[in-house]
Each structure stands twice: as C-alpha cells, then as structure tokens.
Design an enzyme around this catalytic site. Structure first.
Site, PDB file in Angstrom:
ATOM      1  N   ARG A  89       0.847  -1.193   0.000  1.00 10.85           N
ATOM      2  CA  ARG A  89       0.000   0.000   0.000  1.00 10.85           C
ATOM      3  C   ARG A  89       0.884   1.247   0.000  1.00 10.85           C
ATOM      4  O   ARG A  89       1.867   1.315   0.739  1.00 10.85           O
ATOM      5  CB  ARG A  89      -0.890   0.018   1.246  1.00 10.85           C
ATOM      6  CG  ARG A  89      -2.046  -0.988   1.229  1.00 10.85           C
ATOM      7  CD  ARG A  89      -2.732  -0.986   2.587  1.00 10.85           C
ATOM      8  NE  ARG A  89      -4.009  -1.684   2.598  1.00 10.85           N
ATOM      9  CZ  ARG A  89      -4.158  -2.980   2.841  1.00 10.85           C
ATOM     10  NH1 ARG A  89      -3.087  -3.731   3.074  1.00 10.85           N
ATOM     11  NH2 ARG A  89      -5.357  -3.537   2.848  1.00 10.85           N
ATOM     12  N   HIS A  92      -0.804   3.648   4.553  1.00 14.22           N
ATOM     13  CA  HIS A  92      -1.446   2.667   5.438  1.00 14.22           C
ATOM     14  C   HIS A  92      -0.889   1.256   5.223  1.00 14.22           C
ATOM     15  O   HIS A  92      -1.600   0.263   5.373  1.00 14.22           O
ATOM     16  CB  HIS A  92      -2.968   2.676   5.257  1.00 14.22           C
ATOM     17  CG  HIS A  92      -3.612   3.977   5.596  1.00 14.22           C
ATOM     18  ND1 HIS A  92      -3.931   4.340   6.890  1.00 14.22           N
ATOM     19  CD2 HIS A  92      -3.981   5.017   4.812  1.00 14.22           C
ATOM     20  CE1 HIS A  92      -4.477   5.542   6.884  1.00 14.22           C
ATOM     21  NE2 HIS A  92      -4.501   5.981   5.637  1.00 14.22           N
ATOM     22  N   ARG A 129      -9.475  -2.839  10.112  1.00 10.35           N
ATOM     23  CA  ARG A 129      -8.024  -2.756   9.932  1.00 10.35           C
ATOM     24  C   ARG A 129      -7.546  -1.410  10.444  1.00 10.35           C
ATOM     25  O   ARG A 129      -8.017  -0.359  10.014  1.00 10.35           O
ATOM     26  CB  ARG A 129      -7.629  -2.922   8.461  1.00 10.35           C
ATOM     27  CG  ARG A 129      -6.115  -2.986   8.238  1.00 10.35           C
ATOM     28  CD  ARG A 129      -5.776  -3.217   6.770  1.00 10.35           C
ATOM     29  NE  ARG A 129      -4.346  -3.404   6.558  1.00 10.35           N
ATOM     30  CZ  ARG A 129      -3.470  -2.421   6.333  1.00 10.35           C
ATOM     31  NH1 ARG A 129      -3.893  -1.153   6.293  1.00 10.35           N
ATOM     32  NH2 ARG A 129      -2.186  -2.681   6.145  1.00 10.35           N
ATOM     33  N   ASN A 165     -10.022   7.546   9.989  1.00 12.23           N
ATOM     34  CA  ASN A 165      -8.785   7.721  10.745  1.00 12.23           C
ATOM     35  C   ASN A 165      -9.114   7.943  12.213  1.00 12.23           C
ATOM     36  O   ASN A 165     -10.277   8.102  12.587  1.00 12.23           O
ATOM     37  CB  ASN A 165      -7.994   8.929  10.221  1.00 12.23           C
ATOM     38  CG  ASN A 165      -7.370   8.692   8.858  1.00 12.23           C
ATOM     39  OD1 ASN A 165      -7.000   7.573   8.517  1.00 12.23           O
ATOM     40  ND2 ASN A 165      -7.248   9.747   8.067  1.00 12.23           N
ATOM     41  N   PHE A 178      -3.442  15.138  -2.850  1.00 17.18           N
ATOM     42  CA  PHE A 178      -3.024  13.957  -2.096  1.00 17.18           C
ATOM     43  C   PHE A 178      -1.605  13.510  -2.443  1.00 17.18           C
ATOM     44  O   PHE A 178      -0.813  13.210  -1.539  1.00 17.18           O
ATOM     45  CB  PHE A 178      -4.016  12.811  -2.309  1.00 17.18           C
ATOM     46  CG  PHE A 178      -3.872  11.710  -1.305  1.00 17.18           C
ATOM     47  CD1 PHE A 178      -4.280  11.889   0.012  1.00 17.18           C
ATOM     48  CD2 PHE A 178      -3.311  10.491  -1.658  1.00 17.18           C
ATOM     49  CE1 PHE A 178      -4.132  10.876   0.947  1.00 17.18           C
ATOM     50  CE2 PHE A 178      -3.160   9.473  -0.732  1.00 17.18           C
ATOM     51  CZ  PHE A 178      -3.570   9.660   0.576  1.00 17.18           C
ATOM     52  N   ARG A 375     -11.292  10.518  -3.184  1.00 18.60           N
ATOM     53  CA  ARG A 375     -11.031   9.233  -2.519  1.00 18.60           C
ATOM     54  C   ARG A 375     -11.843   8.116  -3.172  1.00 18.60           C
ATOM     55  O   ARG A 375     -11.369   6.983  -3.281  1.00 18.60           O
ATOM     56  CB  ARG A 375     -11.392   9.313  -1.031  1.00 18.60           C
ATOM     57  CG  ARG A 375     -10.466  10.150  -0.174  1.00 18.60           C
ATOM     58  CD  ARG A 375     -10.919  10.123   1.287  1.00 18.60           C
ATOM     59  NE  ARG A 375     -10.453   8.921   1.978  1.00 18.60           N
ATOM     60  CZ  ARG A 375     -10.974   8.478   3.131  1.00 18.60           C
ATOM     61  NH1 ARG A 375     -12.006   9.120   3.684  1.00 18.60           N
ATOM     62  NH2 ARG A 375     -10.489   7.398   3.709  1.00 18.60           N
ATOM     63  N   TYR A 379      -9.256   5.062  -4.036  1.00 16.55           N
ATOM     64  CA  TYR A 379      -9.234   3.798  -3.301  1.00 16.55           C
ATOM     65  C   TYR A 379      -9.560   2.622  -4.226  1.00 16.55           C
ATOM     66  O   TYR A 379      -8.927   1.563  -4.152  1.00 16.55           O
ATOM     67  CB  TYR A 379     -10.216   3.848  -2.128  1.00 16.55           C
ATOM     68  CG  TYR A 379      -9.664   4.564  -0.926  1.00 16.55           C
ATOM     69  CD1 TYR A 379      -9.413   3.892   0.266  1.00 16.55           C
ATOM     70  CD2 TYR A 379      -9.372   5.924  -0.972  1.00 16.55           C
ATOM     71  CE1 TYR A 379      -8.901   4.546   1.371  1.00 16.55           C
ATOM     72  CE2 TYR A 379      -8.855   6.588   0.112  1.00 16.55           C
ATOM     73  CZ  TYR A 379      -8.616   5.901   1.291  1.00 16.55           C
ATOM     74  OH  TYR A 379      -8.094   6.553   2.377  1.00 16.55           O
ATOM     75  N   ARG A 386      -3.011  -3.098  -6.641  1.00 16.29           N
ATOM     76  CA  ARG A 386      -2.441  -4.016  -5.645  1.00 16.29           C
ATOM     77  C   ARG A 386      -2.856  -5.455  -5.867  1.00 16.29           C
ATOM     78  O   ARG A 386      -2.059  -6.381  -5.726  1.00 16.29           O
ATOM     79  CB  ARG A 386      -2.916  -3.600  -4.235  1.00 16.29           C
ATOM     80  CG  ARG A 386      -1.963  -2.785  -3.464  1.00 16.29           C
ATOM     81  CD  ARG A 386      -2.303  -2.603  -2.004  1.00 16.29           C
ATOM     82  NE  ARG A 386      -3.610  -2.988  -1.555  1.00 16.29           N
ATOM     83  CZ  ARG A 386      -3.839  -4.002  -0.705  1.00 16.29           C
ATOM     84  NH1 ARG A 386      -2.842  -4.719  -0.245  1.00 16.29           N
ATOM     85  NH2 ARG A 386      -5.066  -4.276  -0.312  1.00 16.29           N
TER      86      ARG A 386
END
Length: 736
Positions: A89, A92, A129, A165, A178, A375, A379, A386
């Site tokens: 990642r 995070h 998580r 968060n 970002f 976002r 995301y 990934r």
C-alpha cells in the site's frame, strides 16, 4: 521439545476454533486449510512430495554434481517464493486487524433507510483494519502518525466500507493534493530518510506552504498521534457523507467511533523507546486482548445536519479540514462494535482486505466533499493496482449477500458464471436490474447548478480558526505535550528556512505557542500575528473528556517484579486480583528460571529484567520480602524499571520492604511513602509499609481513597497516567 511445539500448535488451533463466529467467518471457513500432522506435503498441483530438503541433482558416492532444472518441485518452490510479495500500500501499509460484530441499539430510520443502521435485531459482521499512514509495512507501530481506522461491514445488502482515521480532519481539502501531501511526508527522495516520521524538512516545508493543513498538523502534534493502544483511540469517518431516509429526505453526516476503555496515549519518550524495543507493540496488544477475551468495544455515533441547514455555519460542512464542533452538532450514539476474533492468517485477510470509500449501501450516499470525491476514485483504483481487477472475489472482500452481474474475466477470476449470455438486456431477461422495492440503490435527486471552474468557496479559504479552537480546547498537560512535539519535530529539520518559517506559522495558532517553540528550536520569535487567537473552546476535543464509564484496569498490563525471598502473600493476592479484574499480570524477575518465595514456593517469571522493559506495561508492583528488596536494590536494571515507570507517569505499587526500594529509586522529597500500616498514595505511587494478614483479604473496590491497598493501586492504574508528576516537573528530576 516436540511435545511443547505440539501443545502450542493445539492451543493456537483451539483459540481459532473457539473464537466467536459470524456469517462472514462461516463464509471464510470454506477457504480454510489445516496444517497438522495428518496432512502430507504436496505441490500446488496436488502431487505428494517425498522431500523438501534436496533439489534433484546428479550425485555419486564421493561428490555432489549439478542440480537439474527439470526438477518441477524445486522450481515451483523457488518460483512461488520469488512472487510472494504484492505491491505494498502506498499509504497505510503497516496494519493489523480483527473480526467482530456491529449492532445498532437505536434505529436511525429518521435519517436513513439502510438496515445496517435501522434494524436493531440485526448483527452485522465486520472486519476492522488499523494502520499507520506514512511508514512501510515493516515500520514500527508507535511512531507519531495518524492511524487508519477502516471498517468493512458485511451487510445483507452488500459491503459498506467506512474508511476513516483516528483524527477527524485531514491535511488537504481537495484530493488533487493527495500526492503532494504524501510525497512530502514520506522519506525524502534523495536518501530515503526518515522512515515513518514527519520530523524532517519536506514534511514541515509543505505544512508551511499549504496553510489549509494547519488544523490537521495541530492534531498530529497532539497525543492523538501516539495512542497507547488501537483499542483506546477514537475513529472518525473524516469526510462528509449523506444519509437518505425512506421519505427521500437527506442529511449530511459525520461518523464517530468512541472506545469503551477511554481515549489514551503513550508519552513521547515511551513511544520512541517502544519503536525499538517492541516495534509490534500495537499489533500484539490488539491480538493479546482478543485472545484473552478482553474484547475491545466502540460506541458508534452520528452527527447529522439537515440539508436545508447546510450553510448555517461559519465553516463549510463539506471541508475535510474542519470538524463539526459538538457543542453545535451533538453526536448521537446509536450502536456498538465489538472485535472478538483474531485473523486466521495475516496475509489473505489483513493484508489482502481492500477498502473503498465508494462502497456504500442503499440509504448511505456521498456529499460534494471534494476530498471524498477524489477518494472514491483513488481507493478503487489502488486496489486494482495491488490486487487485480477481481480483488472483490478474494475471500476477505467477498460479500455475504448474493453477487450477480455480467462482469467477466480478468486476472485471477474465481467465479464460474454459468449460462449462455454475458450481457443485458438479453433474450432470457436474465439478471435484470433491481427495482427500488427490491432494494435497488437509490441515488438522491440532487439539483446542481453552476459553472465549470477550478475554484473553492469562500469558507474553504479560512484555515486557522479551527486550529486555534483545537489548541484552546486542550488541557494544560496536552498543550505541554504539543509544545514538546513541535519542539522535537522542528529540531529534526536541518534547514533554517523550514523551522524558521514554521515558527511564524505557529503564530497563526497562538502567539505564545510560537514564541515558546522559537526559543526551543532556534527560530526568530514572532512579536505579532496576523491571526490573533480567538480564545474559543469546544467540547470533546481533549482526550481527558473520554474516560471509561467506571474506573477499570481491564486489559492493562501490570508487571510484578520479584526476586528470591519475595513476599508470596502479597504476590499471590496481587496476581489473583489483577487477573480477576481482566488485567494481565506479567511476572518479571532477575532471571527467567524459577524464583523462590520467602515461604519456599516458586514461580517462573514471564520475562527477566533485561528482556523486558517498563515501557511495555501500564504499571508495576513490587511485593515485599527483605531478601528480595535487598537483591533488587543492588540491581541497576530493577532501579531503572522503577525510575522509568515514574518518568513515564505510570502507577507504581509497593508493599513491605519494597517500599524503601521504591523510595530509594525515586529519591524525590515530594514523593512520600507509607511508614505504617496505612495505605499511602503520592503522585500515583501507592505504598503500604506494614502489611497485616488482612491487608489483601478485603474485596477490591477500584476507587480514589479505597480502604485497601489494591483498590487504591488499581485506581491509580485506571487513571492511565499521573499527570501531576509532569505538571509539577517531577518526571524531569530523575534520569530514565
């Protein structure tokens, strides 16, 4: 040894099989494989192997010849190992997680039609998580950083991801920034230093130049950024979402998680040391608590603003760098989340879980918050990078409700879609869209008018008022910790331009703060400010406003330090009472082999003094015993344990001859100790000199001024820290 290994394996297996289940856990059981003695080693394609130690090669009686490339077993093992890693990642990366359940105890049907927030009879499985933001996957847990708090709800209507968060605001208003804020916070590009830290030139250069970050960096320099435990921190949705009820009415909302155990933090010296002594401190703490049945819990709350009230505030409610002050918009608590099961395997669950802010269920929607809008793209996009386009088919990401559509193919496709059509509309009318009555997702009919432009509203351009509000709302000890944090961070900036300008920026928060920091770090002290502190405060920003409902030591770690000749009566009573109150007693001795009590009984410590540190516990207790006290008084590490615990403001308890040991170690006239058969408390140091037979027989009541030693000692632990030590400067009078 083999018996010990077998017992350990059996214990781990029992822990998993006895852990609470849920619809999601049951779904995952189809993927489980048990590794035990009955299984035999095979290749990935199922052929049993006769050895895992030797590559197929040419051999003779006296020498080893070349290895043969034809060996499919060896090639598979090496190939699989070479490709074990997936892209880390970008943010995070360092995380840990757990399974649990969510339940609403008050329906929010006035706000939303989402059953997960309205059906009080429903129990929704979740996976949570927690993570740091800046560090790599192998970085330490206790660094100063924002913590991710991401919850995946496996609802009967689909997955809802609440990706938040432990701090309610962010550094930027618009997602287009970002890359810049993260690049600035990550290790500097020329030398890849520092790791998982904001104490460097580039981070603070960005903070000065990007004034909208001012509110957020005050939070990052507060105790919020060094939590004592993942179980003791709040969670926030950060962005402004919307809820739509059955009547079609929309509210703007923010989501809150508040821990049952209260909101607590480490102290900075402790956090620094733990990063080296136990870099997995938070990860192990969460695992240990769940394994011991001390399930962490959070209340779930909502702040709601009716659509017609959107513009009634002096801040823009869509600005992610702003909070909604709770004295203006109260939090309404409607539910509770409990984490009660550790992962079965870290990689396929904690590492492969994929959160997307765009994953919402009917009744929950998005506002025009420009950070959230970005976002929602980012995301989803990063999960494809990934994990591949079929990331939602991975077991941990798979919904518990039926999934049916015409998405097809792609790398690592798991689903086998039967039938002769893969499109809609089709001649069979197969898999048509759902109607609203059937639970189809309803987009809110929002009227939008304006011009296409790269611009922000006037309220978005005000960047300092809430930074002042946060600073003003801190308790005196929290303000001092912020001063220390700024002093540490800017001391690690070598460029005078960076720390010099940041001192000037701090004047936009509070002139006195800026002048204090200027003296600490060598910047020019400002004498005026363009933004005088308005002096206003609000509620529920200070961590001191979130104590547990009743004093508790649940899940706290208490070290019991012993040596040969220790008082077994005090030891036995303390150990039993600590355990009975759901805390964790850890016995520490000069060695790990058995230690003999004054009455001849023995106990084997969990750790020895050199193998463990006071940083890893919440309090220490030393039972009496003349021989034990004498031994410990000559042990420098034992004395350091006491001094360090005192310096870190932790509760310290001692009885009998150990009282003099504690007095010797601390050696401050302000800290007084018991000299008679009365319990004495001084700056969180609880002592009882003359122990009577009944000293430990009374029921333990955790309260200030409790009649018994243990009740008073446990109350000191329940306070988390003795802040008076620091406020009165005592912690700085001893070396630790």
């Amino acid at each position: 040894m083999s018996n010990i290994i077998s017992q350990a394996g059996q214990k781990a297996k029992e822990a998993l099989t006895s852990a609470p289940s849920s619809k999601k856990v049951d779904d995952l059981k189809n993927e489980f494989k048990e590794t035990d003695k009955s299984a035999r080693l095979t290749t990935d394609y199922g052929v049993k192997q006769t050895t895992a130690d030797d590559w197929l090669r040419i051999v003779s009686d006296d020498k080893i010849g070349p290895s043969l490339l034809e060996d499919p077993f060896a090639r598979e093992r090496i190939m699989r190992f070479d490709h074990e890693r997936i892209p880390e990642r970008v943010v995070h990366a360092r995380g840990s997680g757990a399974f649990g359940k969510f339940k609403v105890y008050e329906s929010a049907s006035d706000l939303t039609m989402a059953p997960v927030l309205t059906d009080t009879s429903r129990e929704t499985p979740v996976f949570v998580r927690f993570s740091t933001v800046l560090g790599s996957r192998g970085s330490a847990d206790t660094v100063r950083d924002v913590r991710g708090f991401a919850v995946k709800f496996y609802t009967e209507e689909g997955n809802w991801d609440l990706v938040g968060n432990n701090i309610p605001v962010f550094f930027i208003q618009d997602a287009i920034k970002f890359p810049d804020v993260i690049h600035a916070g990550k290790p500097e590009p020329h030398n890849e230093v520092p790791q998982a830290q904001s104490a460097h030139n580039n981070f603070w250069d960005f903070q000065f130049n990007h004034t909208e970050a001012t509110h957020m960096f005050t939070w990052a320099m507060s105790d919020r950024a060094i939590p004592r435990s993942l179980r003791m921190m709040q969670g926030f949705g950060v962005n402004t979402y919307t809820l739509i009820n059955a009547q079609g009415k929309r509210h703007f909302v923010k989501f809150h998680w508040t821990p049952e155990l209260g909101v607590h933090s480490l102290v900075w010296d402790e956090a620094l040391k733990l990063a080296g002594q136990d870099p997995d401190f938070h990860r192990k703490d969460l695992w240990e608590a769940i394994e011991n049945g001390a399930y962490p819990k959070w209340k779930f709350g909502i702040q709601a603003i009716a659509e017609e009230d959107e513009h009634k505030f002096d801040f823009d409610i869509l600005d992610a760098t702003k909070i909604w002050p709770e004295d203006l918009v109260p939090v309404r608590y409607i539910g509770e989340m409990e984490l009660n099961r550790n992962p079965d395997e870290f990689f396929p669950q904690t590492e492969q879980i994929a959160f997307c802010t765009s994953h919402v269920v009917n009744g929950i929607g998005f506002s025009d918050d420009p950070l959230l809008q970005g976002r929602n793209f980012s995301y989803f996009d990063t999960q494809i990078s990934r994990l591949g386009v079929n990331f939602q088919e991975l077991p941990i990401n798979r919904p518990v409700c039926p999934v049916m559509n015409f998405n097809r193919d792609g790398a690592m496709r798991h689903t086998i879609s039967r039938g002769t059509v893969n499109y809609y509309p089709n001649r069979f009318d197969a898999c048509p869209p759902a109607s609203l009555k059937e639970g189809g997702y309803l987009e809110y009919a929002q009227k939008v008018a304006g011009i296409k432009a790269r611009a922000r509203s006037a309220k978005f351009k005000e960047h300092f008022s809430q930074a002042q509000l946060f600073y003003n709302s801190m308790s005196p000890i929290e303000k001092q910790h912020m001063i220390n944090a700024f002093g540490f961070e800017l001391d690690h900036c070598e460029d005078p331009v960076v720390y010099g300008r940041m001192v000037q920026r701090l004047a936009d928060i509070d002139l006195g703060l800026a002048q204090t920091i200027a003296e600490m770090v060598g910047g020019e002290a400002p004498t005026t400010t363009n933004h005088p502190n308005h002096g206003r405060k609000t509620i529920n920003l200070s961590q001191t406003e979130f104590p547990p409902a009743t004093p508790t030591i649940k899940s706290r770690r208490v070290a019991i330090i012993i040596a040969d000749g220790y008082d077994n009566v005090a030891y036995d009573a303390a150990y039993a009472a600590i355990s009975a109150n759901q805390a964790i007693p850890l016995v520490i001795g000069p060695r790990r082999s058995k230690v003999t009590a004054a009455n001849g009984s023995t106990v084997q410590p969990h750790h020895h003094l050199e193998g463990f540190r006071s940083t890893m516990v919440d309090a220490i207790f030393i039972p009496g015993g003349a021989k034990a006290a004498e031994t410990l008084s000559k042990n420098g590490r034992a004395l350091h344990w006491i001094r360090e615990a005192f310096g870190h403001l932790k509760a310290i308890g001692a009885t009998g001859e150990a009282v003099d040991l504690v007095a010797k170690a601390i050696a401050l006239p302000q800290v007084t100790v018991s000299s008679e058969a009365e319990v004495h408390e001084s700056y969180g140091v609880v002592t009882l000199k003359k122990v009577k037979p009944e000293s430990f027989t009374d029921a333990v009541k955790i309260a200030k001024g409790a009649a018994g030693f243990l009740g008073e000692f446990f109350y000191a632990i329940a306070q988390h820290r003795n802040w008076d030590r620091e406020l009165d400067g005592l912690h700085s009078m001893i070396a630790y």
